[in-house]
Design a protein around this motif. Structure first.
Motif, PDB file in Angstrom:
ATOM      1  N   LEU A 137       0.819  -1.209   0.000  1.00 29.15           N
ATOM      2  CA  LEU A 137       0.000   0.000   0.000  1.00 29.15           C
ATOM      3  C   LEU A 137       0.856   1.264   0.000  1.00 29.15           C
ATOM      4  N   GLN A 138       2.101   1.164   0.500  1.00 28.71           N
ATOM      5  CA  GLN A 138       2.960   2.343   0.514  1.00 28.71           C
ATOM      6  C   GLN A 138       3.299   2.809  -0.901  1.00 28.71           C
ATOM      7  N   TYR A 139       3.351   1.841  -1.848  1.00 27.64           N
ATOM      8  CA  TYR A 139       3.665   2.217  -3.227  1.00 27.64           C
ATOM      9  C   TYR A 139       2.561   3.074  -3.843  1.00 27.64           C
ATOM     10  N   MET A 140       1.339   2.955  -3.317  1.00 24.90           N
ATOM     11  CA  MET A 140       0.262   3.814  -3.797  1.00 24.90           C
ATOM     12  C   MET A 140       0.585   5.284  -3.527  1.00 24.90           C
ATOM     13  N   THR A 141       1.181   5.554  -2.364  1.00 26.61           N
ATOM     14  CA  THR A 141       1.535   6.932  -2.036  1.00 26.61           C
ATOM     15  C   THR A 141       2.574   7.467  -3.008  1.00 26.61           C
ATOM     16  N   TRP A 142       3.583   6.639  -3.347  1.00 26.37           N
ATOM     17  CA  TRP A 142       4.609   7.069  -4.305  1.00 26.37           C
ATOM     18  C   TRP A 142       3.997   7.291  -5.692  1.00 26.37           C
ATOM     19  N   TYR A 143       3.128   6.399  -6.093  1.00 21.91           N
ATOM     20  CA  TYR A 143       2.441   6.545  -7.383  1.00 21.91           C
ATOM     21  C   TYR A 143       1.634   7.838  -7.396  1.00 21.91           C
ATOM     22  N   HIS A 144       0.965   8.090  -6.292  1.00 21.28           N
ATOM     23  CA  HIS A 144       0.155   9.303  -6.174  1.00 21.28           C
ATOM     24  C   HIS A 144       1.040  10.550  -6.216  1.00 21.28           C
ATOM     25  N   ALA A 145       2.233  10.486  -5.617  1.00 24.36           N
ATOM     26  CA  ALA A 145       3.151  11.628  -5.628  1.00 24.36           C
ATOM     27  C   ALA A 145       3.668  11.906  -7.040  1.00 24.36           C
ATOM     28  N   VAL A 146       4.004  10.833  -7.780  1.00 27.24           N
ATOM     29  CA  VAL A 146       4.432  11.015  -9.170  1.00 27.24           C
ATOM     30  C   VAL A 146       3.302  11.638  -9.986  1.00 27.24           C
ATOM     31  N   GLY A 147       2.076  11.221  -9.703  1.00 26.06           N
ATOM     32  CA  GLY A 147       0.927  11.791 -10.401  1.00 26.06           C
ATOM     33  C   GLY A 147       0.795  13.279 -10.160  1.00 26.06           C
ATOM     34  N   LEU A 148       1.111  13.732  -8.950  1.00 25.35           N
ATOM     35  CA  LEU A 148       1.059  15.163  -8.663  1.00 25.35           C
ATOM     36  C   LEU A 148       1.974  15.937  -9.606  1.00 25.35           C
ATOM     37  N   ILE A 149       3.199  15.442  -9.793  1.00 25.20           N
ATOM     38  CA  ILE A 149       4.172  16.162 -10.617  1.00 25.20           C
ATOM     39  C   ILE A 149       3.805  16.053 -12.093  1.00 25.20           C
ATOM     40  N   TRP A 150       3.539  14.822 -12.563  1.00 24.31           N
ATOM     41  CA  TRP A 150       3.306  14.627 -13.994  1.00 24.31           C
ATOM     42  C   TRP A 150       2.045  15.371 -14.462  1.00 24.31           C
ATOM     43  N   ILE A 151       0.961  15.247 -13.718  1.00 28.76           N
ATOM     44  CA  ILE A 151      -0.286  15.874 -14.154  1.00 28.76           C
ATOM     45  C   ILE A 151      -0.192  17.394 -14.046  1.00 28.76           C
ATOM     46  N   SER A 152       0.494  17.904 -13.015  1.00 25.61           N
ATOM     47  CA  SER A 152       0.683  19.354 -12.915  1.00 25.61           C
ATOM     48  C   SER A 152       1.483  19.872 -14.103  1.00 25.61           C
ATOM     49  N   GLU A 153       2.563  19.168 -14.455  1.00 24.73           N
ATOM     50  CA  GLU A 153       3.351  19.570 -15.620  1.00 24.73           C
ATOM     51  C   GLU A 153       2.536  19.419 -16.904  1.00 24.73           C
ATOM     52  N   PHE A 154       1.669  18.417 -16.955  1.00 23.53           N
ATOM     53  CA  PHE A 154       0.808  18.222 -18.121  1.00 23.53           C
ATOM     54  C   PHE A 154      -0.135  19.416 -18.302  1.00 23.53           C
ATOM     55  N   ILE A 155      -0.709  19.895 -17.208  1.00 21.28           N
ATOM     56  CA  ILE A 155      -1.618  21.042 -17.290  1.00 21.28           C
ATOM     57  C   ILE A 155      -0.870  22.286 -17.763  1.00 21.28           C
ATOM     58  N   LEU A 156       0.335  22.516 -17.223  1.00 22.17           N
ATOM     59  CA  LEU A 156       1.134  23.660 -17.658  1.00 22.17           C
ATOM     60  C   LEU A 156       1.533  23.530 -19.124  1.00 22.17           C
ATOM     61  N   ALA A 157       1.843  22.297 -19.559  1.00 28.87           N
ATOM     62  CA  ALA A 157       2.205  22.080 -20.960  1.00 28.87           C
ATOM     63  C   ALA A 157       1.009  22.313 -21.880  1.00 28.87           C
ATOM     64  N   CYS A 158      -0.180  21.954 -21.424  1.00 32.31           N
ATOM     65  CA  CYS A 158      -1.387  22.233 -22.220  1.00 32.31           C
ATOM     66  C   CYS A 158      -1.560  23.733 -22.425  1.00 32.31           C
ATOM     67  N   GLN A 159      -1.260  24.518 -21.394  1.00 32.46           N
ATOM     68  CA  GLN A 159      -1.326  25.972 -21.549  1.00 32.46           C
ATOM     69  C   GLN A 159      -0.335  26.438 -22.608  1.00 32.46           C
ATOM     70  N   GLN A 160       0.895  25.923 -22.557  1.00 33.71           N
ATOM     71  CA  GLN A 160       1.914  26.333 -23.532  1.00 33.71           C
ATOM     72  C   GLN A 160       1.495  25.946 -24.948  1.00 33.71           C
ATOM     73  N   MET A 161       0.966  24.733 -25.117  1.00 33.29           N
ATOM     74  CA  MET A 161       0.540  24.291 -26.442  1.00 33.29           C
ATOM     75  C   MET A 161      -0.638  25.125 -26.954  1.00 33.29           C
ATOM     76  N   THR A 162      -1.557  25.465 -26.067  1.00 27.47           N
ATOM     77  CA  THR A 162      -2.710  26.278 -26.464  1.00 27.47           C
ATOM     78  C   THR A 162      -2.268  27.662 -26.923  1.00 27.47           C
ATOM     79  N   VAL A 163      -1.403  28.301 -26.134  1.00 31.55           N
ATOM     80  CA  VAL A 163      -0.905  29.629 -26.503  1.00 31.55           C
ATOM     81  C   VAL A 163      -0.109  29.549 -27.799  1.00 31.55           C
TER      82      VAL A 163
END
Length: 644
Positions: free
Chosen positions: A386-412
């Motif tokens: 179950l501890q690996y779920m926390t690490w997976y969730h932490a990676v998701g925080l970084i990747w999805i946040s960067e994905f949202i910022l990249a979507c802004q760059q692509m849109t502009v």
């Protein structure tokens, strides 16, 4: 679709293509699977009761408040029916463990939070008899509270403060937050006087309307600056250039003056010493060392100033190009006003995702295996897999946040590319921003996912090293500390470079509809061919934008001082002013970062335009008149305009 180059269309058109194709489809599928995993973690927390325990709360015996519970083997007082007990009450709510960030107190499910302070056990008995809400442990009858010997361990600490239930989470929280003073002192370490903290908080509370008004002012100033910066950019750039040149000349002249003055003084001193003594060697050696040092500094400054002047001479056209790009960027915001809303959309998307992420993280904290320590009170801890779920969730925080910022760059980038490569600006799409978003969603989500994943791969090691550095602070030797800081710095620089390359890759994808690696390679080659221009734009342009941020903060701060002047006590308005200035800088950074993206995309389009077009029939330039004036000169521009 690989980075080594896959089969792409043999000839680049380098203009927005109507016949677009999906790019980096495997990465879109990978990102989709990753999102499914993130949703799976949320589903797991709901299925195992973690979400219910967090929202409804649970007592120290493993019972969830507000519902009927099943007995837990080995745990007394478990399996109770708490249908009518919907609130969590802590016997000692002020006993906070700062290290573990939790309340070290027995928790019970009660039907009502204490609405007034209860000073004695008779008050506890009266509250239980009138309201039917027993605040002591379940096995103690309410009418016997004052006489029971267990009341000191299993009843709340006296006096019981007046409490109010938190909305949604149903926790009884003391109305008077003074019991959290220890926690506040640990957080606000610079405050040693509680009265000072109270005055600062009172100042913020009394000035909340002014704070909101000043924040809105910073917002309006940022939007206005993006439009008018094209008119003041030339002044700012040439003022900056003049200050640098004058500063270099002044510094060099001062060093030469010091050297000549020192030599004259030294000669007079040596003449006097020769008359008095026959052995001046020691003093002469020290004097010569000082003289040689000044001479080295003066010569070095002269060389630096000469190189700087030559650079200014040869790069004056590139500085003019920066000014022209700022001018055109201002026109872009006039034709595409919805670009100004991009920071709001990005901030909203990030905020919603971060709220969701924090909620699932809290769900995970109550979804682990049940642990019964020596106290007999139930706790939930993540163990094993179950501890690996926390690490997976932490990676998701970084990747999805960067994905949202990249979507802004692509849109502009998509909107600016459409603007640049449309000759007749009156024929622009009705909503270029919306068209860019639709193209992104339909064709290029895989490219954005791949680019954001590359940033994630660099960011995660840097964050890990920063965590290790903080954990070892004061324990590691000087060599290890230096190596850690060097690695962190190198990864930070690599992340910034990749961010810049990714942004240009997204622009190339918006133009050519090529995969991420192909676009990154094409954009990199264009940037290398225009390295001096890139350096000029990034240095001069970034400084101008920094001055813009300072201008917004200064205007907001001055207005804040005038608005808060009625509060004569300095300590009452300094904190509101700091909050406003920080918010103003944040807002200015968000808006001017969009302006910076527009300038970078315009430059890439300009570089492509000048490489593949020459102004002849059939290969006319797409660039704006301001850029054409800088690129081909005034006389040639007039002749070209007449031919068109």
């Amino acid at each position: 679709m690989g980075c080594c180059g896959s089969a792409e269309r043999p000839k680049r058109e380098w203009k927005p293509l109507e016949d677009r194709n999906c790019t980096d489809l495997p990465w879109f599928l990978l990102f989709t699977l990753f999102l499914v995993g993130m949703c799976g973690i949320c589903g797991f927390t709901i299925a195992t009761g973690g979400a219910a325990r967090l929202v409804f709360g649970y007592d120290s015996y493993g019972n969830t408040c507000g519902q009927r519970n099943e007995p837990i083997e080995g745990v007394r007082l478990s399996g109770l029916d708490h249908t009518d007990r919907k609130f969590v009450f802590f016997l000692d709510p002020c006993n906070i463990d700062i290290i573990q960030r939790k309340i070290k107190s027995m928790a019970l499910c009660v039907s009502q939070c204490p609405t007034e302070e209860l000073a004695t056990y008779y008050d506890l008995k009266k509250f239980a008899m009138i309201n039917g809400s027993e605040l002591c442990s379940y096995e103690l009858p309410g009418h016997k509270y004052p006489s029971l010997p267990e009341r000191f361990e299993k009843c709340p600490k006296l006096p019981v403060p007046q409490s109010k239930a938190l909305p949604v989470f149903n926790r009884c929280t003391p109305v008077d937050i003074s019991c959290y003073a220890k926690f506040a002192e640990a957080v606000v370490t610079f405050v040693s006087d509680n009265s000072m903290l109270n005055r600062l908080i009172a100042g913020v509370a009394a000035s909340k309307e002014i704070i909101v008004g000043l924040c809105l002012l910073a917002l309006v100033l940022s939007m206005i600056l993006m439009v008018i910066i094209r008119y003041i950019s030339a002044v700012l750039v040439w003022i900056l250039t003049g200050l640098v040149v004058l500063g270099s000349l002044g510094g060099t002249s001062a060093l030469w003056w010091l050297y000549i003055d020192y030599r004259m003084t030294m000669n007079e001193t040596m003449t006097k010493d020769l008359r008095k003594t026959e052995e001046p060697n020691g003093g002469m050696k020290t004097t010569k060392d000082h003289s040689q040092g000044l001479l080295i500094y003066a010569v070095s400054a002269t060389v630096f100033t000469g190189i700087l002047l030559l650079l200014m001479l040869f790069m004056r056209k590139r500085v003019a190009l920066t000014i022209a790009l700022f001018h055109v960027a201002g026109k872009v915001f006039i034709h595409l006003p919805l670009l100004a809303l991009q920071p709001f959309c990005t901030f909203l998307a990030l905020s919603l995702f971060w709220v969701y992420w924090i909620m699932v993280l809290l769900f995970l904290g109550t979804s682990g295996e049940m642990k019964i320590p020596e106290t007999g009170l139930v706790e939930f801890r993540l163990r094993g897999g179950l501890q690996y779920m926390t690490w997976y969730h932490a990676v998701g925080l970084i990747w999805i946040s960067e994905f949202i910022l990249a979507c802004q760059q692509m849109t502009v980038a998509g909107a600016v590319v459409t603007y640049y490569f449309t000759r007749d600006k009156n024929k622009l799409p009705v909503t270029p921003i919306l068209s860019s978003v639709l193209r992104l969603v339909r064709y290029h989500l895989g490219t954005v996912a791949k680019g954001s994943f590359i940033i994630t791969l660099v960011k995660i090691p840097r964050l890990i090293l920063m965590y290790i550095h903080n954990q070892l602070k004061g324990k590691e030797n000087a060599c290890a500390r230096c190596m850690l800081k060097a690695c962190i710095c190198c990864l930070w620089c690599l992340e910034k470079c990749l961010n810049y390359l990714n942004q240009n890759a997204y622009a190339a994808t918006a133009i050519n509809s090529t995969s991420f690696c192909t676009s990154a390679r094409d954009a990199f080659m264009i940037l290398v061919e225009n390295a001096l221009r890139v350096a000029t734009i990034n240095t001069v342009g970034d400084f101008v934008l920094f001055l813009g941020k300072i201008l917004i903060v200064a205007c907001t701060a001055i207005t804040g001082v005038l608005a808060l002047n009625y509060q004569r006590d300095y300590t009452e308005w300094v904190l509101p002013l700091i909050i406003v200035c920080l918010f103003a800088f944040l807002v200015a950074h968000c808006f001017l970062s969009i302006f910076e993206i527009v300038v970078d995309v315009l430059f890439l389009c300009f570089a492509i335009d000048t490489k593949y077009n020459n102004g002849t029939h059939g290969r006319e330039f797409y660039m704006d008149k301001a850029l054409m004036h800088v690129f081909i000169g005034k006389a040639v521009f007039q002749l070209h305009a007449e031919e068109l």
